[in-house]
Design a protein around this motif. Structure first.
Motif, PDB file in Angstrom:
ATOM      1  N   LEU A  14      -1.381   3.216 -12.949  1.00 32.58           N
ATOM      2  CA  LEU A  14      -0.533   4.374 -12.707  1.00 32.58           C
ATOM      3  C   LEU A  14       0.352   4.649 -13.918  1.00 32.58           C
ATOM      4  CD1 LEU A  14      -0.052   6.161 -10.093  1.00 32.58           C
ATOM      5  CD2 LEU A  14       2.061   4.842  -9.822  1.00 32.58           C
ATOM      6  N   PRO A  15       0.423   5.906 -14.372  1.00 26.51           N
ATOM      7  CA  PRO A  15       1.324   6.235 -15.484  1.00 26.51           C
ATOM      8  C   PRO A  15       2.776   5.951 -15.115  1.00 26.51           C
ATOM      9  CG  PRO A  15      -0.244   8.010 -15.087  1.00 26.51           C
ATOM     10  CD  PRO A  15      -0.374   7.056 -13.938  1.00 26.51           C
ATOM     11  N   LYS A  16       3.590   5.731 -16.113  1.00 28.90           N
ATOM     12  CA  LYS A  16       4.982   5.335 -15.909  1.00 28.90           C
ATOM     13  C   LYS A  16       5.758   6.341 -15.084  1.00 28.90           C
ATOM     14  CE  LYS A  16       9.070   3.825 -18.480  1.00 28.90           C
ATOM     15  NZ  LYS A  16       9.627   3.545 -19.822  1.00 28.90           N
ATOM     16  N   GLU A  17       5.461   7.622 -15.228  1.00 35.19           N
ATOM     17  CA  GLU A  17       6.266   8.653 -14.588  1.00 35.19           C
ATOM     18  C   GLU A  17       5.860   8.921 -13.137  1.00 35.19           C
ATOM     19  OE1 GLU A  17       2.789  10.634 -16.641  1.00 35.19           O
ATOM     20  OE2 GLU A  17       4.265   9.076 -17.127  1.00 35.19           O
ATOM     21  N   LYS A  18       4.821   8.267 -12.650  1.00 31.56           N
ATOM     22  CA  LYS A  18       4.349   8.526 -11.292  1.00 31.56           C
ATOM     23  C   LYS A  18       4.670   7.358 -10.361  1.00 31.56           C
ATOM     24  CE  LYS A  18       0.637  11.770 -12.373  1.00 31.56           C
ATOM     25  NZ  LYS A  18      -0.804  12.114 -12.136  1.00 31.56           N
ATOM     26  N   SER A  19       4.693   7.658  -9.062  1.00 33.76           N
ATOM     27  CA  SER A  19       4.954   6.633  -8.061  1.00 33.76           C
ATOM     28  C   SER A  19       3.843   6.641  -7.018  1.00 33.76           C
ATOM     29  CB  SER A  19       6.309   6.870  -7.379  1.00 33.76           C
ATOM     30  OG  SER A  19       6.295   8.073  -6.630  1.00 33.76           O
ATOM     31  N   VAL A  20       3.815   5.592  -6.211  1.00 33.15           N
ATOM     32  CA  VAL A  20       2.824   5.475  -5.153  1.00 33.15           C
ATOM     33  C   VAL A  20       3.536   5.032  -3.886  1.00 33.15           C
ATOM     34  CG1 VAL A  20       2.278   3.055  -5.676  1.00 33.15           C
ATOM     35  CG2 VAL A  20       0.575   4.478  -4.550  1.00 33.15           C
ATOM     36  N   THR A  21       3.056   5.516  -2.744  1.00 29.69           N
ATOM     37  CA  THR A  21       3.585   5.117  -1.446  1.00 29.69           C
ATOM     38  C   THR A  21       2.436   4.672  -0.565  1.00 29.69           C
ATOM     39  OG1 THR A  21       5.472   6.633  -1.571  1.00 29.69           O
ATOM     40  CG2 THR A  21       4.859   5.854   0.609  1.00 29.69           C
ATOM     41  N   VAL A  22       2.612   3.550   0.096  1.00 29.73           N
ATOM     42  CA  VAL A  22       1.559   3.005   0.941  1.00 29.73           C
ATOM     43  C   VAL A  22       2.206   2.368   2.167  1.00 29.73           C
ATOM     44  CG1 VAL A  22       1.547   0.798  -0.305  1.00 29.73           C
ATOM     45  CG2 VAL A  22      -0.500   1.526   0.940  1.00 29.73           C
ATOM     46  N   SER A  23       1.517   2.390   3.314  1.00 25.08           N
ATOM     47  CA  SER A  23       2.090   1.826   4.535  1.00 25.08           C
ATOM     48  C   SER A  23       1.042   1.019   5.280  1.00 25.08           C
ATOM     49  CB  SER A  23       2.653   2.929   5.431  1.00 25.08           C
ATOM     50  OG  SER A  23       1.635   3.822   5.832  1.00 25.08           O
ATOM     51  N   GLY A  24       1.513   0.084   6.091  1.00 26.62           N
ATOM     52  CA  GLY A  24       0.644  -0.772   6.886  1.00 26.62           C
ATOM     53  C   GLY A  24       1.440  -1.960   7.400  1.00 26.62           C
ATOM     54  N   ARG A  25       0.753  -2.898   8.029  1.00 28.09           N
ATOM     55  CA  ARG A  25       1.418  -4.076   8.577  1.00 28.09           C
ATOM     56  C   ARG A  25       1.382  -5.199   7.546  1.00 28.09           C
ATOM     57  NH1 ARG A  25       3.365  -5.054  13.541  1.00 28.09           N
ATOM     58  NH2 ARG A  25       2.398  -3.148  14.334  1.00 28.09           N
ATOM     59  N   LEU A  26       2.550  -5.785   7.257  1.00 25.04           N
ATOM     60  CA  LEU A  26       2.670  -6.812   6.234  1.00 25.04           C
ATOM     61  C   LEU A  26       2.080  -8.138   6.691  1.00 25.04           C
ATOM     62  CD1 LEU A  26       6.321  -6.242   4.941  1.00 25.04           C
ATOM     63  CD2 LEU A  26       4.220  -5.947   3.603  1.00 25.04           C
ATOM     64  N   ILE A  27       1.273  -8.722   5.829  1.00 27.02           N
ATOM     65  CA  ILE A  27       0.693 -10.030   6.102  1.00 27.02           C
ATOM     66  C   ILE A  27       0.401 -10.710   4.760  1.00 27.02           C
ATOM     67  CG2 ILE A  27      -1.666  -9.107   6.212  1.00 27.02           C
ATOM     68  CD1 ILE A  27      -0.232 -11.977   8.363  1.00 27.02           C
ATOM     69  N   GLY A  28       0.603 -12.022   4.694  1.00 26.90           N
ATOM     70  CA  GLY A  28       0.294 -12.703   3.443  1.00 26.90           C
ATOM     71  C   GLY A  28       1.126 -13.955   3.232  1.00 26.90           C
ATOM     72  N   GLY A  29       1.294 -14.319   1.954  1.00 28.43           N
ATOM     73  CA  GLY A  29       2.012 -15.530   1.588  1.00 28.43           C
ATOM     74  C   GLY A  29       1.486 -16.076   0.272  1.00 28.43           C
ATOM     75  N   CYS A  30       1.552 -17.389   0.128  1.00 32.67           N
ATOM     76  CA  CYS A  30       1.116 -18.068  -1.090  1.00 32.67           C
ATOM     77  C   CYS A  30      -0.388 -18.315  -1.027  1.00 32.67           C
ATOM     78  CB  CYS A  30       1.864 -19.382  -1.234  1.00 32.67           C
ATOM     79  SG  CYS A  30       1.446 -20.312  -2.724  1.00 32.67           S
ATOM     80  N   CYS A  42       6.917 -10.954   7.610  1.00 29.78           N
ATOM     81  CA  CYS A  42       5.483 -11.055   7.875  1.00 29.78           C
ATOM     82  C   CYS A  42       5.214 -10.589   9.304  1.00 29.78           C
ATOM     83  CB  CYS A  42       5.052 -12.510   7.687  1.00 29.78           C
ATOM     84  SG  CYS A  42       3.277 -12.777   7.658  1.00 29.78           S
ATOM     85  N   GLY A  43       4.339  -9.595   9.446  1.00 28.75           N
ATOM     86  CA  GLY A  43       4.018  -9.032  10.741  1.00 28.75           C
ATOM     87  C   GLY A  43       4.635  -7.684  10.998  1.00 28.75           C
ATOM     88  N   SER A  44       5.620  -7.291  10.187  1.00 29.75           N
ATOM     89  CA  SER A  44       6.288  -6.009  10.407  1.00 29.75           C
ATOM     90  C   SER A  44       5.462  -4.859   9.849  1.00 29.75           C
ATOM     91  CB  SER A  44       7.672  -6.011   9.747  1.00 29.75           C
ATOM     92  OG  SER A  44       7.557  -6.049   8.324  1.00 29.75           O
ATOM     93  N   MET A  45       5.732  -3.667  10.346  1.00 28.87           N
ATOM     94  CA  MET A  45       5.191  -2.460   9.738  1.00 28.87           C
ATOM     95  C   MET A  45       6.058  -2.099   8.543  1.00 28.87           C
ATOM     96  SD  MET A  45       2.438  -1.255  11.071  1.00 28.87           S
ATOM     97  CE  MET A  45       2.469   0.442  10.466  1.00 28.87           C
ATOM     98  N   ALA A  46       5.443  -1.635   7.484  1.00 26.56           N
ATOM     99  CA  ALA A  46       6.217  -1.354   6.279  1.00 26.56           C
ATOM    100  C   ALA A  46       5.677  -0.136   5.545  1.00 26.56           C
ATOM    101  CB  ALA A  46       6.202  -2.561   5.337  1.00 26.56           C
ATOM    102  N   GLU A  47       6.577   0.566   4.899  1.00 23.23           N
ATOM    103  CA  GLU A  47       6.231   1.615   3.940  1.00 23.23           C
ATOM    104  C   GLU A  47       6.806   1.183   2.602  1.00 23.23           C
ATOM    105  OE1 GLU A  47       6.307   6.172   4.467  1.00 23.23           O
ATOM    106  OE2 GLU A  47       8.183   5.698   3.406  1.00 23.23           O
ATOM    107  N   ILE A  48       5.955   1.113   1.602  1.00 24.22           N
ATOM    108  CA  ILE A  48       6.359   0.646   0.284  1.00 24.22           C
ATOM    109  C   ILE A  48       6.169   1.770  -0.728  1.00 24.22           C
ATOM    110  CG2 ILE A  48       5.922  -1.021  -1.560  1.00 24.22           C
ATOM    111  CD1 ILE A  48       4.954  -2.973   0.535  1.00 24.22           C
ATOM    112  N   THR A  49       7.222   2.060  -1.476  1.00 26.78           N
ATOM    113  CA  THR A  49       7.175   3.038  -2.551  1.00 26.78           C
ATOM    114  C   THR A  49       7.490   2.322  -3.859  1.00 26.78           C
ATOM    115  OG1 THR A  49       7.857   4.846  -1.093  1.00 26.78           O
ATOM    116  CG2 THR A  49       8.133   5.184  -3.459  1.00 26.78           C
ATOM    117  N   ALA A  50       6.670   2.575  -4.870  1.00 25.75           N
ATOM    118  CA  ALA A  50       6.866   1.876  -6.137  1.00 25.75           C
ATOM    119  C   ALA A  50       6.490   2.765  -7.306  1.00 25.75           C
ATOM    120  CB  ALA A  50       6.033   0.592  -6.178  1.00 25.75           C
TER     121      ALA A  50
END
Length: 347
Positions: A202-218, A327-335
């Protein structure tokens, strides 16, 4: 998804050591100071029997003792939330000694830790349908003063916030040692995210937004659980398929080739079905290259066909500071290249 009650003012914080205990420096003094800080904030404390133990191999005590400690603390009424005393190496060996039926039947309780604690944060969510917090272990709260990620973690546990934002700088080399057990993070490196989409980085001047249920770890721990009787990811995915999943992943001991193998293994086990995006933390092997493989190719090449955003070098994992993830929550992430915001919903 079951969400525990938030920690209330004057509530009781429980400490347990399902992995390493705080029996050596700098962890012992840092843990002692953390307790003093929490007491000064008005909280009550409950210490498990293994908090200062070090007789185990890769964990604080015997697997049976650690499994029993977790079961009793989680199912008992002496504490309102649980913080792990540390990461370690062989928490997987305690899993056969946890009474999972008692845990499933008990009222849900927040458990927080990271690294080896993936063995509990991940299984509480995928096996017990209970949210957990992938966040700092107890000795981190002994630093003076607290950095913002520690305040964020407590704000999540107390219900003060469901939104966390990334941090401007990160620590490449810690100054914490036996003589300086409570020093704050040594923040010298400027955070820069690398975000990959189907069109490339992604170019520096642009952002992305994504949503879903968080899951993961090490990843070190996740691939160890994969294919065992503790692998309930298929059932978890079936329950929440309509939400889609945001996988948050980081690594400790894995070099870039091992990260590539771990991604391949999780992909071919079907763990990434219905994935909406990935958030990848800074690996402990940050900046490593082997035979033309770097940390970005190690992750992206294996999952490119999913055509979902991959946010890399996020504030997550073993190179602090790290955001607390529920972990397990619904999330919207913008970066974008310099900022990340995680809005979590407890539904």
């Amino acid at each position: 998804m079951r969400y525990p009650d938030f920690l209330q003012p004057n509530g009781t914080i429980g400490f347990i050591a399902p992995s390493f205990g705080c029996n050596i420096e700098p962890y012992k003094t840092a843990f002692d100071h953390a307790q003093q800080t929490f007491l000064a904030q008005g909280y009550q404390l409950q210490l498990g029997p293994n908090c200062y133990e070090g007789r185990g191999i890769g964990i604080s005590n015997t697997p049976a003792s650690c499994g029993r400690e977790f079961t009793d603390a989680y199912c008992g009424g002496e504490s309102d939330i649980l913080l792990s005393c540390g990461g370690g190496e062989l928490m997987c060996e305690i899993l056969d000694h946890v009474d999972w039926e008692r845990v499933k039947a008990a009222d849900p309780k927040w458990f927080m830790g990271y690294s080896d604690n993936t063995n509990l944060t991940f299984l509480l969510t995928t096996m017990c349908d209970t949210a957990s917090v992938y966040g700092p272990c107890a000795p981190a709260f002994g630093m003076e003063p607290w950095y913002r990620n520690l305040t964020d973690a407590m704000d999540v546990l107390t219900g003060q916030t469901q939104q966390v934002r990334g941090y401007e700088l990160w620590e490449k080399e810690s100054l914490k040692d036996e003589e300086h057990p409570t020093v704050p993070y040594h923040l010298t490196e400027k955070k820069q995210l690398h975000i990959f989409t189907r069109e490339g980085e992604l170019p520096k001047e642009k952002s992305v937004t994504v949503s879903g249920r968080l899951i993961g770890g090490c990843m070190d721990c996740l691939v160890n659980l994969l294919g065992t009787n503790y692998d309930h990811v298929t059932e978890f995915q079936a329950r929440y398929r309509e939400d889609g999943f945001l996988w948050f992943l980081e690594s400790c001991d894995l070099n870039v080739m091992a990260i590539r193998r771990a991604m391949w293994q999780m992909e071919h086990a079907g763990w990434f079905e219905a994935v909406k995006g990935f958030v990848i933390g800074r690996p402990l092997c940050f900046g490593q290259e082997m035979m033309g493989m770097d940390q970005y190719k190690a992750v992206c090449d294996s999952i490119a066909h999913h055509n979902v955003p991959v946010i890399m070098d996020a504030d997550l994992g073993h190179l602090p500071p790290a955001m607390p993830f529920v972990c397990g929550s619904m999330a919207e992430i913008t970066a974008d290249r310099n900022r990340i915001c995680v809005n979590m919903k407890f539904q």
